[in-house]
Design an enzyme around this catalytic site. Sequence first.
Site, PDB file in Angstrom:
ATOM      1  N   PRO A   1       0.799  -1.223   0.000  1.00 45.07           N
ATOM      2  CA  PRO A   1       0.000   0.000   0.000  1.00 45.07           C
ATOM      3  C   PRO A   1       0.834   1.276   0.000  1.00 45.07           C
ATOM      4  O   PRO A   1       1.896   1.346   0.624  1.00 45.07           O
ATOM      5  CB  PRO A   1      -0.815  -0.100   1.298  1.00 45.07           C
ATOM      6  CG  PRO A   1      -0.097  -1.087   2.142  1.00 45.07           C
ATOM      7  CD  PRO A   1       0.556  -2.049   1.190  1.00 45.07           C
TER       8      PRO A   1
ATOM      9  N   ARG B   1       5.104  10.881  -2.599  1.00 40.87           N
ATOM     10  CA  ARG B   1       4.915  10.578  -1.185  1.00 40.87           C
ATOM     11  C   ARG B   1       6.198  10.804  -0.385  1.00 40.87           C
ATOM     12  O   ARG B   1       7.188  10.098  -0.610  1.00 40.87           O
ATOM     13  CB  ARG B   1       4.504   9.100  -1.085  1.00 40.87           C
ATOM     14  CG  ARG B   1       4.325   8.593   0.304  1.00 40.87           C
ATOM     15  CD  ARG B   1       4.234   7.073   0.321  1.00 40.87           C
ATOM     16  NE  ARG B   1       4.008   6.614   1.671  1.00 40.87           N
ATOM     17  CZ  ARG B   1       4.251   5.382   2.081  1.00 40.87           C
ATOM     18  NH1 ARG B   1       4.715   4.483   1.225  1.00 40.87           N
ATOM     19  NH2 ARG B   1       4.040   5.043   3.313  1.00 40.87           N
TER      20      ARG B   1
HETATM   21  C1  DQA Z   1       8.302   1.027   3.721  1.00 40.64           C
HETATM   22  C2  DQA Z   1       8.398   1.264   5.239  1.00 40.64           C
HETATM   23  C3  DQA Z   1       7.055   1.046   5.895  1.00 40.64           C
HETATM   24  O1  DQA Z   1       7.151   1.276   7.295  1.00 40.64           O
HETATM   25  C4  DQA Z   1       6.035   2.010   5.325  1.00 40.64           C
HETATM   26  O2  DQA Z   1       4.761   1.781   5.892  1.00 40.64           O
HETATM   27  C5  DQA Z   1       5.978   1.966   3.848  1.00 40.64           C
HETATM   28  C6  DQA Z   1       7.218   1.880   3.088  1.00 40.64           C
HETATM   29  C7  DQA Z   1       9.632   1.375   3.011  1.00 40.64           C
HETATM   30  O3  DQA Z   1       9.768   0.974   1.857  1.00 40.64           O
HETATM   31  O4  DQA Z   1      10.481   2.053   3.577  1.00 40.64           O
HETATM   32  O5  DQA Z   1       4.920   2.093   3.246  1.00 40.64           O
HETATM   33  O6  DQA Z   1       8.040  -0.339   3.487  1.00 40.64           O
END
Ligand code: DQA
Length: 160
Positions: free
Chosen positions: A23, A31
């Site tokens: 997600p 983002r």
């Molecule tokens: C993530 C780290 C996760 O904590 C976060 O919710 C994400 C991206 C990362 O790629 O750093 O959506 O997986």
Amino acid sequence: MTIVNVATPVASRSWDVLVLHGPNLNLLGLREPGIYGARTLAQIDIQLVELGISLNTTVQSFQSNHEGALVDAIHAARDRYQGIVINAGAYTHTSIAIRDAISAVQIPTVEVHLSNIYKREEFRHHSYLASIVVGQISGFGADSYYLGLQALVAHLEGLS
Ligand code: DQA
């Protein structure tokens, strides 16, 4: 001193690898670029395909914001892909269902994160996937995906 280059395995056969994005990763580029970088998901996916060619590996990517869709994609990967690279996004920290799906299909899987989840909020420090995957790469931005693919192929080569 002998230097062993684990990042460029000698290809013994070809591989099919599925890259799964969880997600909010569809918003990469927009983002929180200070955390996740400026590269879009489409750019990362193209670079994974290009890297795959040099590793004798066909790469297909799938992104979903829905837990069940990711579980379905993992189930459908059985008999189709020899390996999975997954950035489960926030589901990393919440989803026993995704963990169980990976365990169920028994496809060697590498967990990746753009950010270093251990340098961030405490709720990101726990991964439900970490203890059932081959390994985890966290904190190298988009390079985490490329390193993850290289590590996965090196692992597959070692198994064959
Ligand atoms: C993530 C780290 C996760 O904590 C976060 O919710 C994400 C991206 C990362 O790629 O750093 O959506 O997986």
